[in-house]
Design a protein around this motif. Structure first.
Motif, mmCIF file in Angstrom:
data_model
loop_
_atom_site.group_PDB
_atom_site.id
_atom_site.type_symbol
_atom_site.label_atom_id
_atom_site.label_comp_id
_atom_site.label_asym_id
_atom_site.label_seq_id
_atom_site.Cartn_x
_atom_site.Cartn_y
_atom_site.Cartn_z
ATOM 1 N N GLU A 43 0.829 -1.211 0.000
ATOM 2 C CA GLU A 43 0.000 0.000 0.000
ATOM 3 C C GLU A 43 0.864 1.262 0.000
ATOM 4 O O GLU A 43 0.531 2.244 -0.672
ATOM 5 C CB GLU A 43 -0.941 -0.011 1.207
ATOM 6 C CG GLU A 43 -2.080 -1.011 1.066
ATOM 7 C CD GLU A 43 -2.874 -1.197 2.345
ATOM 8 O OE1 GLU A 43 -3.964 -1.785 2.278
ATOM 9 O OE2 GLU A 43 -2.394 -0.768 3.422
ATOM 10 N N ARG A 44 1.978 1.227 0.729
ATOM 11 C CA ARG A 44 2.872 2.386 0.723
ATOM 12 C C ARG A 44 3.472 2.595 -0.658
ATOM 13 O O ARG A 44 3.558 3.730 -1.144
ATOM 14 C CB ARG A 44 3.989 2.195 1.773
ATOM 15 C CG ARG A 44 3.512 2.207 3.215
ATOM 16 C CD ARG A 44 4.661 2.455 4.184
ATOM 17 N NE ARG A 44 5.742 1.499 4.043
ATOM 18 C CZ ARG A 44 5.829 0.349 4.708
ATOM 19 N NH1 ARG A 44 4.853 0.004 5.537
ATOM 20 N NH2 ARG A 44 6.867 -0.452 4.540
ATOM 21 N N ILE A 45 3.906 1.499 -1.272
ATOM 22 C CA ILE A 45 4.467 1.604 -2.622
ATOM 23 C C ILE A 45 3.433 2.183 -3.580
ATOM 24 O O ILE A 45 3.707 3.142 -4.315
ATOM 25 C CB ILE A 45 4.938 0.226 -3.125
ATOM 26 C CG1 ILE A 45 6.172 -0.241 -2.355
ATOM 27 C CG2 ILE A 45 5.243 0.275 -4.621
ATOM 28 C CD1 ILE A 45 6.617 -1.650 -2.710
ATOM 29 N N LEU A 46 2.231 1.613 -3.568
ATOM 30 C CA LEU A 46 1.201 2.024 -4.518
ATOM 31 C C LEU A 46 0.802 3.480 -4.302
ATOM 32 O O LEU A 46 0.656 4.251 -5.266
ATOM 33 C CB LEU A 46 -0.019 1.121 -4.381
ATOM 34 C CG LEU A 46 -1.128 1.306 -5.420
ATOM 35 C CD1 LEU A 46 -0.587 1.082 -6.825
ATOM 36 C CD2 LEU A 46 -2.285 0.351 -5.141
ATOM 37 N N HIS A 47 0.654 3.898 -3.034
ATOM 38 C CA HIS A 47 0.243 5.265 -2.751
ATOM 39 C C HIS A 47 1.324 6.258 -3.170
ATOM 40 O O HIS A 47 1.032 7.324 -3.722
ATOM 41 C CB HIS A 47 -0.076 5.404 -1.258
ATOM 42 C CG HIS A 47 -0.688 6.726 -0.900
ATOM 43 N ND1 HIS A 47 -1.652 7.334 -1.670
ATOM 44 C CD2 HIS A 47 -0.463 7.567 0.144
ATOM 45 C CE1 HIS A 47 -2.001 8.482 -1.114
ATOM 46 N NE2 HIS A 47 -1.288 8.649 -0.016
ATOM 47 N N ASN A 48 2.586 5.910 -2.912
ATOM 48 C CA ASN A 48 3.678 6.798 -3.312
ATOM 49 C C ASN A 48 3.805 6.885 -4.829
ATOM 50 O O ASN A 48 4.099 7.949 -5.368
ATOM 51 C CB ASN A 48 4.995 6.337 -2.693
ATOM 52 C CG ASN A 48 5.156 6.815 -1.263
ATOM 53 O OD1 ASN A 48 5.485 7.961 -1.011
ATOM 54 N ND2 ASN A 48 4.876 5.928 -0.314
ATOM 55 N N VAL A 49 3.589 5.774 -5.511
ATOM 56 C CA VAL A 49 3.581 5.806 -6.970
ATOM 57 C C VAL A 49 2.481 6.737 -7.467
ATOM 58 O O VAL A 49 2.685 7.543 -8.380
ATOM 59 C CB VAL A 49 3.397 4.383 -7.549
ATOM 60 C CG1 VAL A 49 3.055 4.434 -9.038
ATOM 61 C CG2 VAL A 49 4.665 3.557 -7.352
ATOM 62 N N GLY A 50 1.292 6.625 -6.845
ATOM 63 C CA GLY A 50 0.195 7.506 -7.225
ATOM 64 C C GLY A 50 0.539 8.971 -7.032
ATOM 65 O O GLY A 50 0.211 9.816 -7.872
ATOM 66 N N GLU A 51 1.220 9.293 -5.924
ATOM 67 C CA GLU A 51 1.609 10.682 -5.668
ATOM 68 C C GLU A 51 2.619 11.172 -6.703
ATOM 69 O O GLU A 51 2.544 12.310 -7.173
ATOM 70 C CB GLU A 51 2.190 10.810 -4.257
ATOM 71 C CG GLU A 51 1.142 10.751 -3.172
ATOM 72 C CD GLU A 51 1.698 11.173 -1.824
ATOM 73 O OE1 GLU A 51 2.933 11.121 -1.651
ATOM 74 O OE2 GLU A 51 0.898 11.556 -0.955
#
Length: 315
Positions: A43-51
């Motif tokens: 989830e951290r990876i995905l959210h940071n990618v989104g940002e």
């Protein structure tokens, strides 16, 4: 890295290739919008990618339901490109549940559920289709029957029933075996007259061709069932997300990021020991102070291990 990306974006003087490097992009202490529940690593990876996509990309698409549907279609095509694993009902059900939810996962307002749900169906269908191809390849094919087999999978639909899926597999395997049968016929023709040549019947050649097809399929399924991990599937998911944002954008998982950095910098990372090949043994030539090998206390300069490896030097 961030300054370089911003410079490229501000100047707009080159086609953008945004490298989403997973290692080191996590924000300490961040929680997603789920009642303060600590986010998982994925989830951290995905959210940071989104940002990164929203804030740094020079021309970002809105991460909304439309974008979610695009990612859904791309990922399903990635997982089952030949349309011979999933049934149409599988795709319909997954789309109804997650077709407009992927944007919520990217933005951090929901947990990651899409990939695990696809993986559950994928693993179940792998077991089913493995049994199907093994059963089909246990029986001879009749190559005298004229049949059509379309290899352009964009032209075909997901099978509606188990029977349709089995028929898809039968035609695919027949085509695969026919190619090998033709090769064996050519090889036999070329070997005629050579010392020790023994001609085989068409029936034996067809059996050999099926055995070769079975070997190909077993090797492919071993990779899909054993060697392909949940992390691999998640990484493919993130790659599809950034590719939907822009085909010139790529996601590098942590291991691939390190390989990329090594290739770009010329510096290579390892255990911090220099390994030498000497008289059939691997020998510790030196240790780097503070390295993993040095900290372990389990190896020292001059330690040897018998091996059959060729000479190597690793730092």
């Amino acid at each position: 890295m961030l300054k370089v990306l911003k410079y490229m974006i501000n100047k707009r003087n080159l086609p953008i290739v945004l490298l989403i490097l997973a290692g080191g992009v996590f924000v300490a202490g961040r929680t997603l919008g789920r009642g303060g529940t600590p986010p998982t690593r994925q989830e951290r990876i995905l959210h940071n990618v989104g940002e990164y996509l929203e804030q740094i990309h020079y021309s970002p698409k809105p991460i909304d339901d439309k974008f979610s549907a695009e990612v859904f279609d791309k990922y399903i095509k990635e997982v089952d490109p030949d349309k011979d694993l999933f049934l149409q009902a599988d795709v319909t059900d997954l789309k109804a549940r997650y077709g407009n939810k992927i944007d919520d996962e990217i933005l951090g307002t929901s947990t990651i559920a899409f990939v695990p749900a696809v993986t559950d169906v994928y693993k179940k269908r792998l077991l089913e289709t493995q049994a199907i191809y093994r059963d089909i390849l246990s029986k001879p094919f009749d190559f005298s029957v004229n049949e059509d087999y379309d290899q352009n999978y964009d032209n075909v639909k997901f099978p509606a029933t188990d029977a349709e899926r089995r028929e898809t597999w039968r035609k695919r395997l027949k085509f695969l075996t026919l190619e090998r049968y033709s090769d064996l016929l050519d090889q036999q023709e070329a070997s005629k007259g050579k010392p020790g040549f023994v001609a085989k019947s068409n029936e034996d050649l067809e059996k050999d061709a099926r055995a070769r097809s079975l070997k190909v399929m077993d090797r492919m399924y071993e990779r899909m069932t054993v060697k392909e991990t949940d992390d691999d599937r998640f990484n493919n998911y993130v790659q599809d997300i950034v590719q939907c944002m822009d085909p010139h954008t790529d996601y590098f998982p942590p291991v691939e990021q390190r390989y990329f950095n090594e290739q770009m910098s010329g510096h290579f990372f390892g255990i911090g020991a220099s390994l030498l090949y000497e008289d059939g043994n691997i020998k510790i030539g030196s240790l780097v102070t503070g390295s993993p090998a040095w900290k372990s206390g389990q190896v020292g300069v001059g330690d040897r291990k018998s091996t059959r490896l060729n000479s190597s030097h690793i730092t």
